[in-house]
Design an enzyme around this catalytic site. Structure first.
Site, PDB file in Angstrom:
ATOM      1  N   GLN A 319     -49.031  15.119  20.853  1.00  0.00           N
ATOM      2  CA  GLN A 319     -48.474  16.457  20.680  1.00  0.00           C
ATOM      3  C   GLN A 319     -49.527  17.392  20.088  1.00  0.00           C
ATOM      4  OE1 GLN A 319     -47.234  13.497  19.610  1.00  0.00           O
ATOM      5  NE2 GLN A 319     -45.028  13.653  19.205  1.00  0.00           N
ATOM      6  N   GLN A 341     -49.928  17.842  26.131  1.00  0.00           N
ATOM      7  CA  GLN A 341     -48.561  17.521  25.689  1.00  0.00           C
ATOM      8  C   GLN A 341     -48.094  18.568  24.684  1.00  0.00           C
ATOM      9  OE1 GLN A 341     -47.972  13.500  24.337  1.00  0.00           O
ATOM     10  NE2 GLN A 341     -45.934  13.905  23.537  1.00  0.00           N
ATOM     11  N   ASP A 342     -46.861  19.090  24.917  1.00  0.00           N
ATOM     12  CA  ASP A 342     -46.246  20.065  24.002  1.00  0.00           C
ATOM     13  C   ASP A 342     -47.069  21.345  23.877  1.00  0.00           C
ATOM     14  OD1 ASP A 342     -44.408  18.079  23.686  1.00  0.00           O
ATOM     15  OD2 ASP A 342     -44.663  17.837  21.529  1.00  0.00           O
ATOM     16  N   ASP A 363     -43.712  17.395  28.553  1.00  0.00           N
ATOM     17  CA  ASP A 363     -42.806  18.286  27.789  1.00  0.00           C
ATOM     18  C   ASP A 363     -43.516  19.577  27.392  1.00  0.00           C
ATOM     19  OD1 ASP A 363     -41.125  16.066  27.948  1.00  0.00           O
ATOM     20  OD2 ASP A 363     -41.589  15.391  25.912  1.00  0.00           O
ATOM     21  N   ARG A 431     -36.512  17.168  31.128  1.00  0.00           N
ATOM     22  CA  ARG A 431     -35.764  16.018  30.621  1.00  0.00           C
ATOM     23  C   ARG A 431     -35.097  16.420  29.315  1.00  0.00           C
ATOM     24  NH1 ARG A 431     -39.617  11.433  27.858  1.00  0.00           N
ATOM     25  NH2 ARG A 431     -41.050  12.801  26.700  1.00  0.00           N
TER      26      ARG A 431
END
Length: 527
Positions: A319, A341-342, A363, A431
């Site tokens: 993250q 990521q993130d 994500d 998701r």
């Protein structure tokens, strides 16, 4: 707008049916029983000497918000006290986030109480946004403990206050009071962008002249760092006027933060390829996800135009946020937001993204704001070996939160680094990070990079949230737009009527027609 209201009424119907006879009821048990979480409600009120049973639902709402405020202050104070005895670096990082987040929760609850006064110019729609934010803050504190596996240290402090359940009750009651006549599209919304600032957004030649401060790495401006300019703005005694910061071309290696109460900041760059703010914080380097952001934006009414926000930590560092926004009524126009990521934490409040580029892997658009992405280019890039790309992980945790991610009239394409391995990497539109996750994709071009299933469970084989989430598609185009092979979850919907899809447009979902026209930013209010 009427369809948005009818959707809300369907959601609230069971709650409304239980409340319709409550006009003059004595005894707190009977009131608390009508909330989603009656026991915390009763426990709070039962031993209070100053308690007087309400006679109207609106009075009960005020009492619930005051109860949540009391619990939030208690939690914040105990967190601050406990942090003084903490020597572990990771725990200190989580404490710092939680203390800050609970401070913001107190501010949001204060705003809500002010909104409930008879002379307030705000609406129940505003209150629902601020209550949603207050609740999201408590969830973010909880999530932060999982970054370093220290939940056993923080969770007991905040759990005993039962604040999440109390605020969920606030949301349920306030939601029941939302009406067609009071839905956020007020006509007296303050004009907080002047004609001069509209011209600034549209004209490059006058930026340096019009700006309050100029940032330039070469020393040709007032300051050499973006944060220095933000700090000057934060020392203003009055923040109701727009403070314009022009950031000249250059790569600014710094982490910036526009704090609470530093409102009405406008950052204007020389274009997303020319003005770049970049950092490299990540969870694997000891930062919480929340605090890994290259840019953290909290002050109200923030505008960014012609900038790049970048996190260079890379896919192996986990993250690593490029931009985190919890700025209410904020705008990002012609910006690039780049990470893995993130990448983009749309944390809370109402946000609008127009003509932006967003790059990432896992994500990479996540959080619990009410956020609309319009005319944006969304670019999944190459993840780690064996990873799948997931564009959104929306974090709506309670059914009465008026939050979600709406991707409208945009384009999803593979980033250049993904193209050579595109056959080996699955890419999903979203998701469910939380149980009531809500994401819609409307009139958007879906390249073949998107997997035919379209959407992914939170974990392989998991059924978490599949019945309670709300994922939907409407009139998308492109090679992956066919819904015939999509997931067969109860929470997934193919919208066939414009009236259903319109609930997630700028005009309805974030009440954009009340606050965007004055900015000079282009937008489509409907489909």
């Amino acid at each position: 707008m009427m369809h948005k209201i009818s959707y809300l009424l369907r959601l609230l119907l069971p709650f409304l049916l239980r409340l319709h006879l409550l006009t003059t009821v004595s005894g707190i048990d009977q009131w608390c029983y009508k909330t989603p979480y009656p026991d915390p409600c009763k426990r709070y009120f039962i031993n209070r000497n100053d308690f007087r049973p309400p006679t109207q639902l609106s009075d009960f709402r005020v009492m619930l918000v005051e109860a949540a405020m009391h619990r939030a202050i208690s939690a914040r104070d105990e967190l601050a006290s406990s942090s003084l005895n903490c020597t572990d670096g990771q725990k200190q990082a989580v404490f710092a986030d939680c203390i800050d987040l609970y401070g913001d929760t107190i501010m949001q609850l204060n705003r809500t109480l002010e909104c409930m006064s008879p002379k307030a110019s705000c609406t129940d729609f505003d209150a629902q946004t601020w209550l949603s934010t207050a609740l999201t803050n408590t969830e973010t504190c909880r999530h932060g403990t999982t970054d370093f596996n220290v939940s056993d240290f923080i969770t007991p402090i905040v759990s005993k206050t039962e604040i999440s359940n109390l605020m969920s009750n606030c949301l349920a009651v306030n939601g029941a009071l939302l009406t067609a006549a009071n839905n956020g599209n007020r006509k007296d919304f303050p004009t907080w962008v002047s004609g001069k600032e509209r011209r600034l957004l549209q004209s490059q030649s006058e930026r340096a002249v019009r700006a309050n401060l100029v940032v330039a790495k070469d020393g040709s401006g007032h300051v050499t760092t973006v944060q220095a300019a933000i700090d000057v703005a934060g020392r203003r005694k009055v923040t109701s006027g727009r403070f314009i910061i022009y950031v000249k071309r250059g790569v600014y290696e710094e982490n910036i933060n526009v704090r609470r109460n530093n409102d009405n900041i406008m950052l204007v760059g020389d274009g997303m390829r020319s003005t770049i703010i970049t950092g490299y914080r990540s969870v694997k380097d000891g930062y919480t996800t929340y605090n890994s952001a290259t840019a953290g934006i909290e002050g109200l009414h923030f505008i960014a135009k012609g900038l790049t926000f970048r996190n260079t930590a890379g896919p192996a560092k986990g993250q690593a946020v490029a931009l985190r926004s919890s700025s209410d009524l904020s705008i990002f126009y012609q910006c690039s937001i780049e990470g893995y990521q993130d990448t983009l934490l749309v944390h809370s409040q109402r946000q609008f993204y127009r003509d932006c580029y967003i790059y990432g892997t896992v994500d990479f658009i996540f959080g619990n704001a009410a956020a609309v992405f319009q005319n944006c280019l969304i670019l999944p890039r190459r993840p780690l070996e064996g990873q799948a790309n997931v564009i959104t992980a929306q974090a709506r945790a309670y059914p009465f939160q008026n939050t979600g991610i709406s991707i409208h009239n945009s384009t999803i394409l593979p980033a250049p680094d993904l193209i050579p391995v595109i056959g080996n990497v699955k890419t999903y539109m979203g998701r469910p990070w939380m149980k009531y996750s809500r994401t819609v994709v409307l009139q958007t071009y879906l390249d073949s990079v998107v997997c035919p299933l379209g959407w992914s469970p939170w974990l392989k084989g998991s059924d978490f949230g599949l019945d309670t989430l709300f994922y939907a598609e409407y009139n998308n185009i492109g090679p992956a737009s066919s819904t015939s092979g999509r997931v067969r979850w109860k929470g997934f919907h193919v919208l066939n009527r414009a009236s259903d899809a319109s609930a997630f447009t700028v005009g309805s979902f974030i009440a954009g027609t009340a606050w965007l026209p004055g900015t000079g930013i282009p937008f489509n209010s409907g489909l």
